[in-house]
Design a protein around this motif. Structure first.
Motif, short mmCIF file in Angstrom:
data_model
loop_
_atom_site.label_atom_id
_atom_site.label_comp_id
_atom_site.label_asym_id
_atom_site.label_seq_id
_atom_site.Cartn_x
_atom_site.Cartn_y
_atom_site.Cartn_z
N TYR A 33 0.84 -1.20 0.00
CA TYR A 33 0.00 0.00 0.00
C TYR A 33 0.88 1.25 0.00
CZ TYR A 33 -3.35 -3.32 2.12
OH TYR A 33 -4.16 -4.39 2.39
N TYR A 35 0.39 5.33 1.07
CA TYR A 35 -0.43 6.34 1.71
C TYR A 35 0.32 7.67 1.68
CZ TYR A 35 -3.18 2.57 3.96
OH TYR A 35 -3.98 1.48 4.23
N GLN A 37 0.64 11.34 3.99
CA GLN A 37 0.32 11.97 5.26
C GLN A 37 0.75 13.42 5.20
OE1 GLN A 37 2.29 10.38 8.81
NE2 GLN A 37 0.45 10.77 10.02
N LEU A 43 -3.65 9.55 7.54
CA LEU A 43 -3.09 8.95 6.33
C LEU A 43 -4.16 8.84 5.25
CD1 LEU A 43 -1.13 8.02 8.66
CD2 LEU A 43 -0.62 6.07 7.20
N PHE A 45 -5.12 7.12 1.65
CA PHE A 45 -4.80 6.00 0.77
C PHE A 45 -4.54 6.47 -0.65
CE2 PHE A 45 -4.92 2.02 -1.31
CZ PHE A 45 -5.84 2.06 -2.34
N LEU A 91 4.09 7.29 2.73
CA LEU A 91 4.32 6.08 3.51
C LEU A 91 3.93 4.84 2.71
CD1 LEU A 91 2.78 7.43 6.82
CD2 LEU A 91 5.12 6.62 6.61
N HIS A 108 2.14 -3.21 7.96
CA HIS A 108 3.37 -2.78 8.60
C HIS A 108 3.99 -1.68 7.74
CE1 HIS A 108 3.33 -6.10 11.50
NE2 HIS A 108 2.78 -6.79 10.51
N PHE A 109 4.32 -0.56 8.38
CA PHE A 109 4.73 0.64 7.67
C PHE A 109 6.23 0.85 7.68
CE2 PHE A 109 0.84 2.97 6.65
CZ PHE A 109 -0.10 2.26 7.37
N GLY A 110 6.72 1.47 6.60
CA GLY A 110 8.06 2.02 6.59
C GLY A 110 8.06 3.39 7.25
N ASP A 111 9.22 4.03 7.29
CA ASP A 111 9.34 5.33 7.93
C ASP A 111 9.04 6.49 6.98
OD1 ASP A 111 12.05 4.36 10.16
OD2 ASP A 111 9.87 4.35 10.44
N ARG A 114 9.87 11.97 3.18
CA ARG A 114 9.36 13.33 3.38
C ARG A 114 9.68 14.13 2.13
NH1 ARG A 114 7.73 15.85 7.78
NH2 ARG A 114 8.51 14.12 9.06
N GLY B 41 8.85 11.50 12.82
CA GLY B 41 9.79 11.07 11.81
C GLY B 41 9.77 9.57 11.52
N LYS B 42 8.84 8.87 12.10
CA LYS B 42 8.74 7.41 11.91
C LYS B 42 7.40 7.03 11.30
CE LYS B 42 12.67 6.42 13.97
NZ LYS B 42 13.81 5.81 13.22
N GLY B 43 7.33 5.80 10.79
CA GLY B 43 6.06 5.29 10.31
C GLY B 43 5.22 4.76 11.45
N PRO B 44 3.91 4.59 11.24
CA PRO B 44 3.05 4.03 12.28
C PRO B 44 3.50 2.62 12.66
CG PRO B 44 1.74 5.05 10.54
CD PRO B 44 3.15 4.99 10.04
N PHE B 102 -8.03 6.14 8.11
CA PHE B 102 -7.39 6.62 9.34
C PHE B 102 -8.06 7.88 9.88
CE2 PHE B 102 -3.47 4.28 10.15
CZ PHE B 102 -3.30 3.56 8.99
#
Lengths: 118, 112
Positions: A33, A35, A37, A43, A45, A91, A108-111, A114, B41-44, B102
């Motif tokens: 996925y 997203y 933000q 978030l 989609f 994301l 499960h998300f990555g960071d 930006r 600065g992080k993902g959920p 969300f």
């Protein structure tokens, strides 16, 4: 690594340029996925890939946005002719299930990446 | 259209001061409600999934509960390391909607 990996972590570009954002999901996860933000927002989609099925593009905000997933693994989100309103954190998330639609396996998300458009 | 509303937007607590975060939702058949924690600065980061009204899940100082219209995240005796934004999301029974919807999150600050 064990988690979802995204690159670059930060990207600054000029209005009108094209950008590519990369996502490497957790090994073995078939659902992926994207997203977006925006500051202070939830978030939003963008697009969903499941195995070899046609992607769900229903969240893409305009035809300047596209994404592909090669070999059922790595995904690239491309934004053409960037605008200032594209500035956000992008994301990527993955989840295990080929039966994702019918299950509640968590994403499960990555960071994120930006993205700042000058 | 699925909707998720979280309140309050921001919450400041003293260490040890218990409180609750609220997540109100409307969805065309709830397949699951998810709680995530997000650090700057992080993902959920996934915390809990709740499937049906009356269900409760616990993890350390956090307990999530679910009714037919809302979910609560109870924080008992919080510590400064619990400071984060807590996100609530729902997944619909509608098989055409695979993504999560969300809320905007609750920013929690726990002061020592």
């Amino acid at each position: 690594g064990a988690g979802v990996s995204q690159s670059p972590s930060n990207k600054v570009t000029e209005k009108g340029k094209d950008v590519e954002l990369r996502c490497d999901p957790i090994s073995g996860h078939t659902a992926l996925y994207w997203y977006r933000q925006s500051l202070g927002q939830g978030l939003e989609f963008l697009i969903y890939f499941q195995g070899n099925s046609a992607p769900d593009k229903s969240g893409l905000p305009s035809d300047r946005f596209s994404a592909e997933r090669t070999g059922g693994s790595v995904s690239t989100l491309t934004i053409q002719r960037t605008q200032q309103e594209d500035s956000a954190v992008y994301l990527c998330a993955s989840s295990p299930g080929w039966r994702d639609t019918y299950s509640n396996q968590p994403q499960h998300f990555g960071d994120g990446t930006r993205l700042s458009i000058l | 259209e699925d909707q998720v509303t979280q309140s309050p937007e921001a919450l400041r607590l003293q260490e040890g001061e218990s409180s609750s975060l609220n997540c109100s939702y409307t969805v065309s058949g709830l397949r699951g409600l998810f709680w995530y924690r997000q650090d700057p600065g992080k993902g959920p980061e996934f915390l809990f999934t709740l499937y049906s009204a009356g269900e409760e899940k616990e993890k350390e100082r956090l307990k999530a509960t679910l009714t037919k219209k809302e979910s609560f995240l109870h924080i008992t005796a919080p510590k400064p390391e619990d400071s984060a934004t807590y996100l609530c999301a729902v997944k619909s029974m509608d098989t055409g909607r695979r993504a999560l919807t969300f809320g905007s999150g609750t920013r929690l600050q726990v002061q020592p």
